[in-house]
Design an enzyme around this catalytic site. Structure first.
Site, mmCIF file in Angstrom:
data_model
loop_
_atom_site.group_PDB
_atom_site.id
_atom_site.type_symbol
_atom_site.label_atom_id
_atom_site.label_comp_id
_atom_site.label_asym_id
_atom_site.label_seq_id
_atom_site.Cartn_x
_atom_site.Cartn_y
_atom_site.Cartn_z
ATOM 1 N N GLY A 1 -22.961 34.995 15.448
ATOM 2 C CA GLY A 1 -23.230 36.347 14.933
ATOM 3 C C GLY A 1 -24.375 36.327 13.930
ATOM 4 N N ARG B 1 -24.173 33.452 21.812
ATOM 5 C CA ARG B 1 -22.993 32.583 21.794
ATOM 6 C C ARG B 1 -22.993 31.921 23.163
ATOM 7 N NH1 ARG B 1 -20.072 34.329 17.234
ATOM 8 N NH2 ARG B 1 -20.164 36.543 16.804
ATOM 9 N N ASP C 1 -19.188 28.400 12.122
ATOM 10 C CA ASP C 1 -18.292 27.367 12.610
ATOM 11 C C ASP C 1 -18.593 26.900 14.047
ATOM 12 O OD1 ASP C 1 -15.991 25.976 11.899
ATOM 13 O OD2 ASP C 1 -14.796 27.234 13.251
ATOM 14 N N THR D 1 -23.453 33.270 8.152
ATOM 15 C CA THR D 1 -22.445 34.158 8.744
ATOM 16 C C THR D 1 -21.984 35.146 7.685
ATOM 17 O OG1 THR D 1 -20.143 34.302 9.495
ATOM 18 C CG2 THR D 1 -20.715 32.316 8.335
ATOM 19 N N ASP E 1 -19.075 36.190 7.390
ATOM 20 C CA ASP E 1 -17.639 36.019 7.142
ATOM 21 C C ASP E 1 -17.291 35.224 5.881
ATOM 22 O OD1 ASP E 1 -17.316 37.375 9.485
ATOM 23 O OD2 ASP E 1 -16.546 35.696 10.642
ATOM 24 N N ASP F 1 -16.708 32.107 5.695
ATOM 25 C CA ASP F 1 -15.507 31.354 6.080
ATOM 26 C C ASP F 1 -15.784 29.871 6.304
ATOM 27 O OD1 ASP F 1 -17.040 31.648 8.331
ATOM 28 O OD2 ASP F 1 -15.397 32.189 9.656
ATOM 29 N N ARG G 1 -12.707 37.880 11.306
ATOM 30 C CA ARG G 1 -11.649 37.575 12.290
ATOM 31 C C ARG G 1 -10.513 36.746 11.711
ATOM 32 N NH1 ARG G 1 -15.602 35.618 16.859
ATOM 33 N NH2 ARG G 1 -16.365 34.665 14.967
HETATM 34 O O1 F6P Z 1 -18.619 35.713 12.940
HETATM 35 C C1 F6P Z 1 -19.271 36.852 12.570
HETATM 36 C C2 F6P Z 1 -18.659 38.087 13.168
HETATM 37 O O2 F6P Z 1 -19.420 39.171 12.737
HETATM 38 C C3 F6P Z 1 -17.158 38.278 12.884
HETATM 39 O O3 F6P Z 1 -16.901 38.849 11.628
HETATM 40 C C4 F6P Z 1 -16.760 39.168 14.028
HETATM 41 O O4 F6P Z 1 -15.394 39.040 14.310
HETATM 42 C C5 F6P Z 1 -17.588 38.653 15.163
HETATM 43 O O5 F6P Z 1 -18.730 38.057 14.587
HETATM 44 C C6 F6P Z 1 -18.016 39.714 16.167
HETATM 45 O O6 F6P Z 1 -18.720 39.089 17.184
HETATM 46 P P1 F6P Z 1 -19.551 39.850 18.313
HETATM 47 O O7 F6P Z 1 -20.830 40.317 17.696
HETATM 48 O O8 F6P Z 1 -19.772 38.816 19.332
HETATM 49 O O9 F6P Z 1 -18.740 41.010 18.723
#
Ligand code: F6P
Length: 321
Positions: A11, A72, A103, A126, A128, A130, A172
């Site tokens: 992300g 991803r 991660d 990120t 998050d 995290d 998440r």
């Molecule tokens: O890891 C970053 C993040 O923004 C999370 O907070 C979220 O759950 C996820 O990515 C959403 O991913 P995508 O953009 O693939 O929907």
């Protein structure tokens, strides 16, 4: 170390561009050739390598998103995909790689480097917050500031109408975005994945807050009580007398101009990553802890999970009555 490459993955997060800029300019200053890999691990497999110069990172420090794009990659999760990526890395004579991501990005880096021996440096990018080994990730400060501004605006309308709002933010597995933005915006409560949500207890607290003109609960998307639509419906059944609304902030938190804090963190870590590659401190994640640079082996960074800071939870509960 003559040729290095940098890419962004997972992300996107505001401040990634500032980090790319720092890597490219610090690398050039040290006499290295610096390549950008487009579209993260997918681009590595597809051979999307671009040589960067100082101008290719001009005018980006203030921009959200990532000029190198992101993805991803499912293919990179397989040994066959990583082998294809390795062939491209060799073809472009890359001696070391800097990965900006979270991660999943570091798990990929760890597998790649143990199979193919190309040195990697991970930088925490990120929203998050995290990741083990850093107090703050690049993008977190911007995300909580954006969430705080949105919640402030919701507060205006909630107060005018005497409403209860559930505001969902990203995160998440870890509730740092809810926690940071909730404290900063003076939320009445937060629901995060690290604690079990007890709607009855929330309802009791709400009843004691009849003096309040509005009521805002920030919900982390990974909370065990579910998403805000579902929570609002359950709560409406428990409290038909309340005027309840919900809002999902979602991807809004990933965009926008990075805060000064994120730009400075990204610049520091970008320079440190180039130095680490040159000095031979390989296969580590670089972070910022207790006001200094911190180095964590990639292996450890992907294994350890961070705990949310319980002091912050107490702050929120203490000040929200
Ligand atoms: O890891 C970053 C993040 O923004 C999370 O907070 C979220 O759950 C996820 O990515 C959403 O991913 P995508 O953009 O693939 O929907």
């Amino acid at each position: 170390m003559k040729n290095i490459a940098v890419f962004t993955s997972g992300g996107d997060a505001s401040g990634m561009n500032a980090c790319i800029r720092a890597v490219v300019r610090a690398g050039l200053q040290k006499g290295l050739k610096v390549f950008g890999i487009m579209h993260g691990y997918e681009g590595m497999i597809n051979g999307e390598f671009i040589e960067m110069d100082s101008r290719s990172v001009g005018n980006i420090i203030h921009r959200g998103g990532t000029i190198l794009k992101s993805s991803r990659s499912e293919r990179f999760m397989t040994p066959e995909g990583r082998k294809l990526a390795y062939e491209e890395v060799k073809k472009h004579n890359i001696d070391g790689i800097i990965a900006i991501g979270g991660d999943g990005t570091f798990k990929g880096a760890q597998a790649f480097t143990s199979e193919h021996g190309i040195p990697f440096i991970g930088l925490p990018g990120t929203i998050d917050n995290d990741l083990y080994g850093t107090d703050c990730t690049i993008g977190y400060d911007t995300a909580i500031n954006t969430a705080m501004e949105c919640i402030d605006k919701v507060r205006d309308t909630a107060t005018s109408h005497g409403r209860l709002f559930f505001v969902e933010v990203m995160g998440r597995d870890v509730g740092y975005i809810a926690l940071g933005s909730g404290i900063a915006a003076g939320a009445e409560d937060i629901f995060i994945p690290e604690t079990q949500t007890d709607l009855q207890a929330v309802s009791d607290k709400l009843k004691q807050s009849a003096h309040k003109e509005s009521y805002i609960i920030v919900v982390s998307e990974g909370d065990d009580a579910g998403h805000v639509k579902e929570i609002s419906e359950k709560f409406k059944e428990m409290h038909p007398e309340y005027d309840i609304r919900f809002l999902v902030l979602g991807h809004l938190l990933r965009g926008g101009n990075p805060t000064a804090g994120d730009r400075i963190l990204a610049s520091r870590l970008g320079i440190a990553a180039v130095n680490a590659l040159i000095e031979g401190n390989h296969n580590v994640m670089l972070g910022w802890r207790h006001n200094k640079l911190a180095q964590t082996p990639l292996e450890k960074a992907v294994k350890h999970h961070i705990e949310v800071n319980r002091d912050l939870l107490e702050i929120l509960q203490l000040l929200s009555y």
